[in-house]
Design a protein around this motif. Structure first.
Motif, short mmCIF file in Angstrom:
data_model
loop_
_atom_site.label_atom_id
_atom_site.label_comp_id
_atom_site.label_asym_id
_atom_site.label_seq_id
_atom_site.Cartn_x
_atom_site.Cartn_y
_atom_site.Cartn_z
N GLY A 344 0.99 -1.22 -0.03
CA GLY A 344 -0.06 -0.07 0.07
C GLY A 344 0.76 1.31 -0.05
N MET A 345 1.86 1.09 0.89
CA MET A 345 2.92 2.38 0.73
C MET A 345 3.52 2.63 -0.59
SD MET A 345 4.46 2.14 4.52
CE MET A 345 5.04 0.65 4.57
N VAL A 346 3.74 1.50 -1.05
CA VAL A 346 4.28 1.72 -2.65
C VAL A 346 3.45 2.10 -3.51
CG1 VAL A 346 5.60 0.20 -4.45
CG2 VAL A 346 6.35 -0.10 -1.98
N ILE A 347 2.48 1.67 -3.47
CA ILE A 347 1.18 2.21 -4.26
C ILE A 347 0.88 3.64 -4.00
CG2 ILE A 347 -1.06 2.10 -4.98
CD1 ILE A 347 -1.02 -1.27 -4.16
N ALA A 348 1.15 4.03 -2.92
CA ALA A 348 0.71 5.50 -2.57
C ALA A 348 1.80 6.53 -3.19
CB ALA A 348 0.61 5.59 -1.05
N THR A 349 2.92 5.93 -3.18
CA THR A 349 4.10 6.92 -3.70
C THR A 349 4.42 6.59 -5.06
OG1 THR A 349 5.59 5.19 -2.89
CG2 THR A 349 4.97 7.05 -1.40
N HIS A 350 4.11 5.50 -5.65
CA HIS A 350 4.25 4.95 -7.17
C HIS A 350 2.90 4.78 -8.13
CE1 HIS A 350 8.16 4.31 -5.16
NE2 HIS A 350 8.84 4.94 -6.34
N SER A 351 2.67 3.34 -7.89
CA SER A 351 1.38 3.09 -8.54
C SER A 351 1.32 1.60 -8.37
CB SER A 351 1.31 3.17 -9.97
OG SER A 351 2.07 2.29 -10.88
N VAL A 352 -0.05 1.02 -8.52
CA VAL A 352 -0.47 -0.53 -7.97
C VAL A 352 0.43 -1.36 -8.86
CG1 VAL A 352 -2.27 -0.50 -9.80
CG2 VAL A 352 -2.23 -2.01 -7.49
N ALA A 353 1.07 -0.85 -10.26
CA ALA A 353 1.68 -1.78 -10.95
C ALA A 353 3.10 -2.13 -10.41
CB ALA A 353 2.45 -0.73 -12.36
N TYR A 354 3.33 -1.66 -9.30
CA TYR A 354 4.54 -2.09 -8.44
C TYR A 354 4.41 -3.27 -7.50
CZ TYR A 354 7.33 1.75 -10.41
OH TYR A 354 8.18 2.51 -11.14
N ALA A 355 3.10 -3.59 -7.30
CA ALA A 355 2.72 -4.43 -6.11
C ALA A 355 3.13 -5.72 -6.42
CB ALA A 355 1.00 -4.41 -5.94
N PRO A 356 3.06 -6.38 -7.75
CA PRO A 356 3.68 -7.61 -7.81
C PRO A 356 5.21 -7.87 -7.62
CG PRO A 356 2.22 -7.09 -9.62
CD PRO A 356 2.47 -5.96 -8.93
N TRP A 357 5.88 -6.76 -7.83
CA TRP A 357 7.41 -6.90 -7.39
C TRP A 357 7.63 -6.84 -5.85
CZ3 TRP A 357 9.38 -8.09 -11.84
CH2 TRP A 357 8.85 -7.79 -13.08
N VAL A 358 6.91 -5.94 -5.21
CA VAL A 358 6.96 -5.82 -3.66
C VAL A 358 6.88 -7.43 -3.26
CG1 VAL A 358 5.86 -5.21 -1.66
CG2 VAL A 358 5.97 -3.61 -3.58
N GLY A 359 5.72 -8.29 -3.93
CA GLY A 359 5.60 -9.67 -3.52
C GLY A 359 6.79 -10.37 -3.77
N MET A 360 7.58 -9.98 -5.06
CA MET A 360 8.52 -10.85 -5.36
C MET A 360 9.68 -10.78 -4.38
SD MET A 360 10.64 -11.03 -9.01
CE MET A 360 11.78 -9.46 -8.71
N ALA A 361 10.02 -9.51 -3.82
CA ALA A 361 11.10 -9.28 -3.07
C ALA A 361 10.83 -9.99 -1.72
CB ALA A 361 10.86 -7.73 -2.42
N PHE A 362 9.63 -10.21 -1.15
CA PHE A 362 9.22 -11.06 0.21
C PHE A 362 9.59 -12.75 -0.28
CE2 PHE A 362 6.44 -7.59 1.49
CZ PHE A 362 6.70 -7.57 2.74
N GLY A 363 8.91 -13.08 -1.39
CA GLY A 363 9.02 -14.45 -1.93
C GLY A 363 10.70 -14.81 -2.01
N VAL A 364 11.52 -14.00 -2.45
CA VAL A 364 12.90 -14.26 -2.74
C VAL A 364 13.49 -14.45 -1.12
CG1 VAL A 364 15.31 -13.46 -3.09
CG2 VAL A 364 13.40 -13.21 -4.94
N VAL A 365 13.22 -13.73 -0.22
CA VAL A 365 13.46 -14.00 1.09
C VAL A 365 13.32 -15.29 1.48
CG1 VAL A 365 13.39 -13.01 3.48
CG2 VAL A 365 13.66 -11.53 1.43
N ALA A 366 11.72 -15.76 1.42
CA ALA A 366 11.23 -16.90 1.94
C ALA A 366 11.91 -17.99 1.24
CB ALA A 366 9.56 -17.01 1.61
N ILE A 367 12.18 -18.01 -0.03
CA ILE A 367 12.96 -19.27 -0.55
C ILE A 367 14.40 -19.15 0.01
CG2 ILE A 367 14.18 -19.81 -2.71
CD1 ILE A 367 11.85 -18.41 -4.33
N VAL A 368 14.91 -18.23 0.45
CA VAL A 368 16.44 -18.39 1.04
C VAL A 368 16.37 -19.03 2.68
CG1 VAL A 368 18.35 -16.99 2.07
CG2 VAL A 368 17.52 -16.17 -0.17
N ALA A 369 15.09 -18.51 3.10
CA ALA A 369 14.92 -19.09 4.32
C ALA A 369 14.44 -20.59 4.29
CB ALA A 369 13.55 -18.26 5.26
N VAL A 370 13.80 -21.06 3.32
CA VAL A 370 13.32 -22.31 3.14
C VAL A 370 14.62 -23.25 2.75
CG1 VAL A 370 12.23 -24.30 1.66
CG2 VAL A 370 11.01 -22.18 2.42
#
Length: 388
Positions: A344-370
């Motif tokens: 939501g913070m990224v969307i507020a400062t940029h646009s909703v187009a960036y939302a999937p890329w925020v998810g990818m950042a979380f996902g990469v960290v999760a993969i490393v943790a697994v």
């Protein structure tokens, strides 16, 4: 006894309809209250945050109470919440009404899973759990898109009335069809809290948090993303939510069959979607088969992640089933809250187009943790050679 699992599933449908039905109607709610989409997103994140902060405590406090009573109390709160929300109260009151049922949401889910697993043969435990958790996928394919359709064709308040009806049906089913389920042997709080000292369990909790945060960074703004970035009408968006849910049901069924024996591999496969989907959404354009194909894949990857999180955490603490269940729900909802808020913070400062890329950042960290957890478990279980 499959009846327990199916009734538990029905209650989960009511719960998820209330929690996630708001996703498809956020644009209409934001317009009604004359606020931005990221501020309207608080209606989802505050629900999840209450679950994250209070879920384990509420589960411990109710661990000795008859499971049928706990499940009835939970559904009663959901009925009151959605009925009050349908009155279109001031925004602050709508927030309060959204928060109330969240206190008992993890209590319901943990008790429903524990009751169903307790009567299932050991080899069927994961499949029984997938039946209860299948309520998430079923809601995603039925009542969640129906909320979007009702908001588009009638008004957003009608979506809450539908949610009330679903919860009433679930409540009546529990009341009329379930027998009393007193807890035969209550574990002490200390015995249950011991799992919080295990490094493996804490790392598994972190994986669950990051995985759910990854998916909800985008899914929380599903309707707004498709409307703004893919230029879809409200009717088309509800159709895409239906498609998303249909493939999610298939994904949940497939994961339920294999995750028990291939837990790490399935978890990594699901997390790989958080990397693939952002690129696919950027590539597929604005209409036609490519967009539908990406949304179908998105649902296939997303839906089983909640089941995967629960199975991972329970496998790390089989001796404290209810408490591990509640922590699975709590850490997952903390992921919902954080993923929604950060996106939501990224969307507020940029646009909703960036939302999937925020998810990818979380996902990469999760993969490393697994991968880290797999390495640590392998090292711990490796045979020790003793010099002669």
């Amino acid at each position: 006894m499959k009846k327990l699992a199916y009734i538990g599933c029905l209650g989960v449908i009511g719960i998820i309809t209330t929690e996630f039905g708001i996703i498809g109607i956020l644009p209409q709610v934001a317009a009604h209250y004359q606020i931005t989409i990221d501020k309207a997103g608080v209606l989802l994140s505050v629900f999840a945050l209450v679950i994250a902060l209070t879920g384990p405590v509420m589960t411990l406090l109710t661990s000795g109470v008859d499971r049928k009573k706990v499940m009835l109390w939970s559904m009663g709160l959901f009925i009151l919440s959605t009925l009050g929300s349908a009155m279109a109260p001031p925004f602050w009151l709508l927030l309060v009404l959204r928060m109330l049922p969240a206190f008992l949401q993890p209590v319901y889910i943990s008790n429903a899973i524990a009751a169903a697993v307790a009567v299932a043969p050991p080899k069927q435990a994961h499949r029984t759990m997938s039946v209860v958790m299948g309520g998430i996928s079923i809601a995603t394919v039925t009542t969640v898109p129906l909320s979007t359709w009702l908001a588009a064709h009638i008004n957003w308040q009608s979506a809450f009335m539908m949610q009330t009806l679903v919860s009433i049906i679930a409540c009546l089913s529990i009341w009329l069809l379930l027998p009393p389920m007193p807890v035969k042997e209550k574990k002490s709080y200390g015995d249950q809290l011991k799992i919080l000292k295990r490094g493996d369990f804490l790392l598994t909790s972190f994986i669950n948090f990051m995985m759910i945060a990854a998916w909800f960074s985008t899914y929380s703004y599903f309707a707004d993303y498709l409307g703004q970035e893919k230029q879809m009408s409200e009717t088309m968006i509800s159709s895409m939510m239906l498609l998303f849910g249909l493939t999610g049901v298939a994904g949940n069924w497939l994961a339920g069959k294999v995750i028990g024996s291939h837990m790490a591999a399935v978890t990594l496969l699901l997390l790989s979607g958080t990397i693939v989907i952002p690129f696919a959404l950027a590539w597929c354009g604005y209409e036609g088969v490519p967009v539908m194909g990406v949304i179908a894949l998105w649902g296939l990857w997303y839906a089983p992640s909640i089941l995967a999180g629960a199975v991972n955490m329970i496998s790390a603490a089989p001796d404290a089933l209810e408490f591990a269940n509640s922590l699975s729900v709590s850490t997952g909802n903390l992921g919902v809250s954080v993923g929604t808020a950060v996106s939501g913070m990224v969307i507020a400062t940029h646009s909703v187009a960036y939302a999937p890329w925020v998810g990818m950042a979380f996902g990469v960290v999760a993969i490393v943790a697994v991968l880290l957890r797999t390495f640590l478990r392998t090292r711990t279980s490796a045979p020790v050679c003793v010099a002669q």
